[in-house]
Write an enzyme that holds these catalytic residues in place. Sequence first.
Site, PDB file in Angstrom:
ATOM      1  N   GLU A   8      -6.652   3.896  -5.540  1.00 11.43           N
ATOM      2  CA  GLU A   8      -7.890   4.329  -4.756  1.00 11.43           C
ATOM      3  C   GLU A   8      -8.258   5.333  -5.174  1.00 11.43           C
ATOM      4  O   GLU A   8      -7.523   6.547  -5.037  1.00 11.43           O
ATOM      5  CB  GLU A   8      -7.564   4.073  -3.510  1.00 11.43           C
ATOM      6  CG  GLU A   8      -8.599   4.074  -2.434  1.00 11.43           C
ATOM      7  CD  GLU A   8      -8.743   4.636  -1.188  1.00 11.43           C
ATOM      8  OE1 GLU A   8      -9.424   4.447  -0.425  1.00 11.43           O
ATOM      9  OE2 GLU A   8      -7.647   5.501  -0.871  1.00 11.43           O
ATOM     10  N   ASP A  49      -2.811   4.598  -2.616  1.00 11.39           N
ATOM     11  CA  ASP A  49      -3.722   5.316  -1.551  1.00 11.39           C
ATOM     12  C   ASP A  49      -4.224   6.500  -2.246  1.00 11.39           C
ATOM     13  O   ASP A  49      -3.510   7.585  -2.511  1.00 11.39           O
ATOM     14  CB  ASP A  49      -3.390   5.654  -0.186  1.00 11.39           C
ATOM     15  CG  ASP A  49      -4.147   5.957   0.729  1.00 11.39           C
ATOM     16  OD1 ASP A  49      -5.032   5.145   1.250  1.00 11.39           O
ATOM     17  OD2 ASP A  49      -4.037   6.981   1.441  1.00 11.39           O
ATOM     18  N   HIS A  52     -11.037  -2.439   4.471  1.00 11.08           N
ATOM     19  CA  HIS A  52     -10.961  -1.915   6.027  1.00 11.08           C
ATOM     20  C   HIS A  52     -11.442  -0.508   6.131  1.00 11.08           C
ATOM     21  O   HIS A  52     -11.381  -0.256   7.299  1.00 11.08           O
ATOM     22  CB  HIS A  52      -9.225  -1.769   6.010  1.00 11.08           C
ATOM     23  CG  HIS A  52      -8.791  -0.634   5.080  1.00 11.08           C
ATOM     24  ND1 HIS A  52      -8.761  -0.860   3.631  1.00 11.08           N
ATOM     25  CD2 HIS A  52      -8.220   0.510   5.330  1.00 11.08           C
ATOM     26  CE1 HIS A  52      -7.993   0.159   3.130  1.00 11.08           C
ATOM     27  NE2 HIS A  52      -7.927   1.226   4.056  1.00 11.08           N
ATOM     28  N   ASP A  53     -12.104   0.020   4.982  1.00 15.23           N
ATOM     29  CA  ASP A  53     -12.770   1.342   5.334  1.00 15.23           C
ATOM     30  C   ASP A  53     -14.268   1.248   5.358  1.00 15.23           C
ATOM     31  O   ASP A  53     -14.760   2.073   5.544  1.00 15.23           O
ATOM     32  CB  ASP A  53     -12.332   2.318   4.325  1.00 15.23           C
ATOM     33  CG  ASP A  53     -10.820   2.663   4.212  1.00 15.23           C
ATOM     34  OD1 ASP A  53     -10.377   2.834   5.536  1.00 15.23           O
ATOM     35  OD2 ASP A  53     -10.367   3.001   3.152  1.00 15.23           O
ATOM     36  N   ASP A  89       0.894  -1.283  -0.007  1.00 15.98           N
ATOM     37  CA  ASP A  89      -0.120  -0.045  -0.136  1.00 15.98           C
ATOM     38  C   ASP A  89       0.946   1.308   0.054  1.00 15.98           C
ATOM     39  O   ASP A  89       1.776   1.429   1.018  1.00 15.98           O
ATOM     40  CB  ASP A  89      -0.714  -0.096   1.237  1.00 15.98           C
ATOM     41  CG  ASP A  89      -2.210   0.896   1.128  1.00 15.98           C
ATOM     42  OD1 ASP A  89      -2.482   1.575   0.320  1.00 15.98           O
ATOM     43  OD2 ASP A  89      -3.119   0.050   1.524  1.00 15.98           O
TER      44      ASP A  89
HETATM   45  C1  GLC Z   1      -7.743   5.856   2.166  1.00 16.96           C
HETATM   46  C2  GLC Z   1      -7.440   4.496   3.233  1.00 16.96           C
HETATM   47  C3  GLC Z   1      -7.814   4.818   4.520  1.00 16.96           C
HETATM   48  C4  GLC Z   1      -7.274   6.022   4.862  1.00 16.96           C
HETATM   49  C5  GLC Z   1      -7.121   7.456   3.996  1.00 16.96           C
HETATM   50  C6  GLC Z   1      -6.186   8.259   4.297  1.00 16.96           C
HETATM   51  O1  GLC Z   1      -8.880   6.007   1.948  1.00 16.96           O
HETATM   52  O2  GLC Z   1      -7.823   3.323   2.687  1.00 16.96           O
HETATM   53  O3  GLC Z   1      -7.966   4.039   5.464  1.00 16.96           O
HETATM   54  O4  GLC Z   1      -7.713   6.553   6.261  1.00 16.96           O
HETATM   55  O5  GLC Z   1      -6.865   6.838   2.569  1.00 16.96           O
HETATM   56  O6  GLC Z   1      -4.859   7.784   3.802  1.00 16.96           O
END
Ligand code: GLC
Length: 553
Positions: A249, A196, A323-324, A95
């Site tokens: 993402e 990310d 995980h979110d 990640d």
């Molecule tokens: C992404 C991650 C999340 C994190 C955010 C800031 O959305 O998946 O868990 O809090 O980025 O890094």
Amino acid sequence: MSFHDKVIYQVYPKSFYDSSGNGIGDLRGIIEKVPYIASLGVDMVWLNPFFVSPQNDNGYDIANYYEVDPEMGTMADAEELIAALGREGIGVMFDMVLNHVSTEHEWFQRALAGEKEYQDFFYLRPAQADGSLPTNWESKFGGPCWSQFGNTDLYYMHLYDVTQADLNWHNPRVREELFKVVNFWKDKGVRGFRFDVLNVIGKAEELRDATPGENDKLIYTDTERVHPWVQELHRATFGDTEGTVTVGEMSSTTIDSSVHYTNPANEELDMVFSFHHLKVDYDGAEKWSAVPFDFMALKGLLTDWAVGIQAGGGWQASFWNNHDQPRAINRFGDVERYHAESATMLAAAVHLTRGTPYIYQGEEIGMVDPVYSSMANYVDVESHNAFDILRARGVSEDEAFRIVTKKSRDNSRTPMQWDASEFAGFSQVKPWLMPTSQTEINVEREEAEGVILPFYRELVRLRHEMPLIAEGSYEPFAREHESVYGFVREHEGQRLLVLCNFYGEDAAVHLPAEFAAGSVLLCNYKNEPALDAATDAGTLTLRPYEAVAVLAG
Ligand code: GLC
């Protein structure tokens, strides 16, 4: 394409397996569980960040990209994990959090100490003429996205937590340093990269306020600067390496932007995560609300994205959980009456579509949201901020808590449930987040008598073996049906119809002749439906949460 027939398994290291006995999952714990991961048949494991971090945002606040957080292991453990998975033919995806660093990172600390060179690594801005903050944008975790920079007159931007300072990608030094991070891990054998929140890196240099009613996110998301920078990332890091798999993402993105990121001609990324389909249980745009999901909206989004991405020659990551997100089975299934049926139906919808499927740890055994009784049980910074904001808006304590129980990111972060014991076989000591459903739902039981785990294994096998599933085209089916989501895949003259009933009642579907004369490839009920019985009446009746895939005859 090398990633179309792959299945990726997401491991949340903090919650997978605690081998050291400190209540926190670790890399050696994952090494111990490699045989389990291999038994799923997956091709790659995405690991959430385990780098040095004060853990204000569970490791997404990175203080050192080049070291493993001592709570989770050592560099030797990381190397051993890469090798152990490699021996099973499984790649690793790391990640890469390149939009921001922890305020404890050396760059931020040197900036604070007055080094101009490092101040240029961040978005530092003075207040506006009227004394207001540099922009009126909100942080995604609540509150303004600006905080005072040390004891200066400047403010630093943080789109996420106050301890996550946004990096200034306009500065070529920043890009160079970030590309070095990717290459460092690539040189250690890492072949997958999940970037990310990559589509928010393109903030302008001249920032401006959102006008009344304007969505501030759209000012800095998917801007025209992002594509050239992603192309540069591609060229400078993974682009020349065989077998890499990349996923961005993308927060609040569009179909057009996603096509742009993933059409191979643009040399950017293999695929994207988008989230619109996981906002269908929001009250309007408000995540922190508790309303039932809107099935027609969900179905419309799944269909439009699949069709649109295909038309543009792009590719998507296909997923329900991470995980979110709260557990999809709690949002779209029925955990009380149809636990196994809804778990497997959701799996079929994700794995049989056009896109690379992701399985989030625990999903393959039907893990559900925990049942907690107070805010003290929650750890996540976003959940606590949201609770406070709801209370400040006058929402009652009970209602604010009820909303948190539905939407908290901790819902998916509870420890992996290996067995029925007090700490779910995750740890010998009290874990950082408590499991609550392990007596019913755990790997041991699922291996012995469950139906969900075998169903996942079957889905993985089918994607590997059938080009129809990996490469086939996607076409909507029964678009107006009010309880069934369906689509047809086609490849070299072979056709597959997938039907998913999203409700706890029977649902009748008109079955076209080619499928009535076909054969059942997969069904999540023990007794497959008899297709020829459907031929006479022309209808097939799906049982509660039934998923069935039919090959045309
Ligand atoms: C992404 C991650 C999340 C994190 C955010 C800031 O959305 O998946 O868990 O809090 O980025 O890094």
